[in-house]
Every structure is written in C-alpha cells, then in structure tokens.
Design a protein around this motif. Structure first.
Motif, PDB file in Angstrom:
ATOM      1  N   THR A  52       0.810  -1.216   0.000  1.00 47.32           N
ATOM      2  CA  THR A  52       0.000   0.000   0.000  1.00 47.32           C
ATOM      3  C   THR A  52       0.844   1.266   0.000  1.00 47.32           C
ATOM      4  O   THR A  52       0.294   2.364  -0.091  1.00 47.32           O
ATOM      5  N   VAL A  53       2.161   1.114   0.097  1.00 54.69           N
ATOM      6  CA  VAL A  53       3.034   2.285   0.010  1.00 54.69           C
ATOM      7  C   VAL A  53       3.752   2.356  -1.333  1.00 54.69           C
ATOM      8  O   VAL A  53       4.147   3.433  -1.787  1.00 54.69           O
ATOM      9  N   LEU A  54       3.893   1.211  -2.012  1.00 52.22           N
ATOM     10  CA  LEU A  54       4.659   1.183  -3.262  1.00 52.22           C
ATOM     11  C   LEU A  54       4.113   2.121  -4.342  1.00 52.22           C
ATOM     12  O   LEU A  54       4.896   2.769  -5.046  1.00 52.22           O
ATOM     13  N   PRO A  55       2.773   2.247  -4.530  1.00 54.70           N
ATOM     14  CA  PRO A  55       2.295   3.183  -5.555  1.00 54.70           C
ATOM     15  C   PRO A  55       2.754   4.613  -5.307  1.00 54.70           C
ATOM     16  O   PRO A  55       3.116   5.329  -6.244  1.00 54.70           O
ATOM     17  N   ALA A  56       2.754   5.033  -4.034  1.00 53.17           N
ATOM     18  CA  ALA A  56       3.206   6.391  -3.726  1.00 53.17           C
ATOM     19  C   ALA A  56       4.716   6.501  -3.820  1.00 53.17           C
ATOM     20  O   ALA A  56       5.258   7.522  -4.254  1.00 53.17           O
ATOM     21  N   LYS A  85       8.944  13.032   1.755  1.00 50.16           N
ATOM     22  CA  LYS A  85       9.697  13.119   0.499  1.00 50.16           C
ATOM     23  C   LYS A  85      10.491  11.835   0.244  1.00 50.16           C
ATOM     24  O   LYS A  85      11.692  11.872  -0.051  1.00 50.16           O
ATOM     25  N   LEU A  86       9.795  10.701   0.358  1.00 50.01           N
ATOM     26  CA  LEU A  86      10.441   9.406   0.194  1.00 50.01           C
ATOM     27  C   LEU A  86      10.371   8.876  -1.231  1.00 50.01           C
ATOM     28  O   LEU A  86      10.895   7.815  -1.523  1.00 50.01           O
ATOM     29  N   ARG A  87       9.721   9.608  -2.115  1.00 54.65           N
ATOM     30  CA  ARG A  87       9.457   9.127  -3.476  1.00 54.65           C
ATOM     31  C   ARG A  87      10.725   8.670  -4.175  1.00 54.65           C
ATOM     32  O   ARG A  87      11.753   9.341  -4.143  1.00 54.65           O
ATOM     33  N   ASN A  88      10.672   7.493  -4.835  1.00 53.58           N
ATOM     34  CA  ASN A  88      11.781   6.966  -5.637  1.00 53.58           C
ATOM     35  C   ASN A  88      11.575   7.354  -7.092  1.00 53.58           C
ATOM     36  O   ASN A  88      10.570   6.980  -7.688  1.00 53.58           O
ATOM     37  N   GLY A 144      14.932  -2.995   2.114  1.00 54.04           N
ATOM     38  CA  GLY A 144      14.681  -2.393   0.816  1.00 54.04           C
ATOM     39  C   GLY A 144      13.742  -1.206   0.898  1.00 54.04           C
ATOM     40  O   GLY A 144      13.037  -1.020   1.892  1.00 54.04           O
ATOM     41  N   ASN A 145      13.747  -0.380  -0.140  1.00 56.93           N
ATOM     42  CA  ASN A 145      12.847   0.772  -0.193  1.00 56.93           C
ATOM     43  C   ASN A 145      11.390   0.315  -0.166  1.00 56.93           C
ATOM     44  O   ASN A 145      10.982  -0.543  -0.945  1.00 56.93           O
ATOM     45  N   GLY A 146      10.634   0.883   0.745  1.00 57.29           N
ATOM     46  CA  GLY A 146       9.230   0.522   0.865  1.00 57.29           C
ATOM     47  C   GLY A 146       8.976  -0.679   1.747  1.00 57.29           C
ATOM     48  O   GLY A 146       7.828  -1.038   1.982  1.00 57.29           O
ATOM     49  N   TRP A 197      -0.337   6.107   3.493  1.00 53.43           N
ATOM     50  CA  TRP A 197       1.052   6.075   3.052  1.00 53.43           C
ATOM     51  C   TRP A 197       1.320   7.035   1.913  1.00 53.43           C
ATOM     52  O   TRP A 197       2.447   7.514   1.744  1.00 53.43           O
ATOM     53  N   SER A 198       0.304   7.353   1.135  1.00 56.17           N
ATOM     54  CA  SER A 198       0.472   8.379   0.109  1.00 56.17           C
ATOM     55  C   SER A 198       0.809   9.718   0.765  1.00 56.17           C
ATOM     56  O   SER A 198       1.725  10.429   0.334  1.00 56.17           O
TER      57      SER A 198
END
Length: 323
Positions: free
Chosen positions: A97-101, A319-322, A158-160, A311-312
C-alpha cells in the motif's frame, strides 16, 4: 491495465452465469498461494501455516509458491494476472500500500486488480542496535541523532519495506533525521548492523527475537503496546519517550479481481475457521504474529484503502518518493 481488467471482468461475469449448484464442487483441484517474498520471510511462514490447515479443511493440495522480487511487486502482479477462478490467491502486506506512492507507478492497481479476502495477522517490530552499541536506550539514540542530523544510519530490507517505513515513521515521531541504507532483505540488513555498517534498524519479531535472545543484537524498544513476552524488560517506544509513534504491520490474503463473490466468501470462511483454532493462534504468536480478529472482505478492503491514503500522505510529507 484496462485490457486486463476488462478481460477479468468478462471471465468473472461468464463464471457467474452458471448457477452455483450447477458447478463442480469447489475446490476440486489444487489451490495456490503466491507469496511475494522469499522462503522463510514472514509472509511465507504465514502462508505455510495457513496452507497446512487449509489442505486438511478442503481435502485438496495447497501449494505455496514464492515469487520474490521488486519489494513484493513481482509476486503481487502474478496474482493480479491469474485467472479469477478461486484457485490462485496471494499474500498482500503493508508494503504493497506504500509502493504506488513510493514508485509513482506499479504494474497493477492495488485497489482495483484484487478482491480482498481477509486480513490474517498483525505483526510487531523491535528497534535493534549492535550488542556493543554506545546507545543504551532510545533516548540516547534520539539525542545523538538530533546532535548530528543525517549522520546516523538505519538499515532495512529495501525501499518501501516495513523496516524502512517504520524507521521513517519513527524519525518523524521523534523529530530526527537519519540516513536510510536499503539492503536486499532483512537478513542482509541485520548482518550490516552486526558489522557496524549501520547504527540501528527495525525488524519484525520473527527476525528480531532470535537475534536479541542470542545476543547477536540488542533490542532498545518494541512497537507492541504492552511489550513482547519474548523480550521481557524491553520497553515500548511510547515508554521509551516516543509517544506519537503508532504503527503495526499487517498481512492478508487477496484473490484476482473478478473472482466470484461466492468463492471469496468461501475463502473468507475458511480463513476465519483456521484463525479461530487455538493451536494456530499459538503457533502464530510463537512466530511473532498476532492472529487478526474475524473480518469480512469489505472490512479488509477498507483497511487497504485507508492504508493507501495514509502512506500516500506519509511518502509525500517525508519526500520518500523513488524516481
């Protein structure tokens, strides 16, 4: 994406044209549970506990298939692409549920390409440091991080990953800034912590408890209200001075979108039957998991939607966006 959703909708509609009584008894062949992480990971352990009981309950083989990669996205995509016939389901967990964001785009719609069945367990974590760490408690770690913003580092799988999210939420609650160092998995992150390459990390109880009990790592705090029986004397984060921190992991089971409601109901009923067994609840507790109370597909869908929104907002604020 639209073509996949349309085809699955059509196949589900065609399946529903037959009266339920006219179809062969379900299940009449092996069923498959896809796990989006490697063997021995918490979702894999959960799936195997469920599979063992489900096989006895339904009298059909239940195959656990590991499809690791891309922080769980490869396995969940395989679930989304499967036929909506009730013979393939998958484990979905908080990270999805956090990966899309976090990544901006994934190959499936978390809130559209799946039919939620049930949330199965809650998981709790421990904040770990190396045995010889200079930080005797959470307060010492936080004070040092405040003196040197961005200097201390934490590891994750890992990230996320849950460990990444937990540490980021911890930093937000404590008002500190630490450097995130992602690894291939929690085992690699733990090795890095033991070797002094990072200063701290969060790990689920199934990973943290054996390491802490063996003395390979030391637990500063746990995320479970009331503490953990397996780590007596270790305070909660609230007791350690981070009262705003409130986060627990979850792992549930989903089917491909378009799976007939009657099959979703059958799966949900089976999950509630299995999780009601005292032996199952005790086994899960020994693995650091708390069996979820009985919940409906609609309730699990609501949890997923709420987590996507939560999580979005969190990813945007931190500011965690990859990419």
């Amino acid at each position: 994406m639209r073509r996949r959703t349309l085809l699955k909708g059509l196949s589900g509609a065609l399946a529903c044209t037959l009266p339920w009584s006219a179809r062969a008894a379900y299940p009449d062949k092996p069923v498959r549970i896809i796990v989006p992480l490697p063997a021995a990971s918490p979702p894999d352990v959960l799936a195997r506990v469920i599979a063992e009981r489900l096989q006895r309950l339904w009298g059909q083989p239940v195959v656990v298939e590991n499809r690791p990669g891309a922080t769980g996205m490869i396995g969940l995509d395989a679930v989304a692409r499967s036929a909506p016939d009730g013979y393939t389901v998958g484990i979905m967990f908080l990270t999805h549920t956090v990966l899309p964001a976090l990544f901006g785009k994934v190959s499936y719609r978390t809130d559209g390409d799946f039919a939620p069945i049930a949330n199965l367990v809650w998981l709790y974590n421990a904040l770990l440091v190396a045995p010889g760490s200079e930080y005797a408690d959470v307060r010492g770690l936080v004070e040092q991080a405040r003196r040197q913003p961005g200097k201390l580092s934490y590891g994750s799988g890992g990230n996320g990953s849950p460990a990444h999210l937990l540490a980021a939420a911890f930093c937000q609650a404590a008002g500190i800034d630490m450097l995130h160092v992602p690894f291939k998995g929690p085992a690699e992150a733990a090795q890095a912590l033991m070797g002094g390459y990072v200063q701290t990390m969060f790990a689920t109880a199934s990973v943290a408890v054996p390491l802490a009990q063996s003395g390979k790592l030391r637990a500063l705090a746990v995320t479970r209200d009331g503490g953990m029986d397996a780590l007596p004397g270790v305070p909660t984060l609230a007791e350690a001075g981070v009262p705003a921190f409130n986060l627990k992991e979850w792992e549930g089971i989903v089917a491909p979108a378009g799976t007939p409601p009657a099959l979703i109901s059958k799966w949900n009923g089976a999950m509630q039957t299995i999780l009601a067994e005292a032996g199952v609840r005790d086994k899960l507790a020994g693995l650091g998991m708390e069996a979820a109370d009985a919940n409906t597909p609609a309730e699990f869908a609501g949890l997923i939607r709420g987590e996507l929104q939560r999580w979005s907002t969190f990813v945007s604020e931190r500011k965690l966006r990859n990419g």
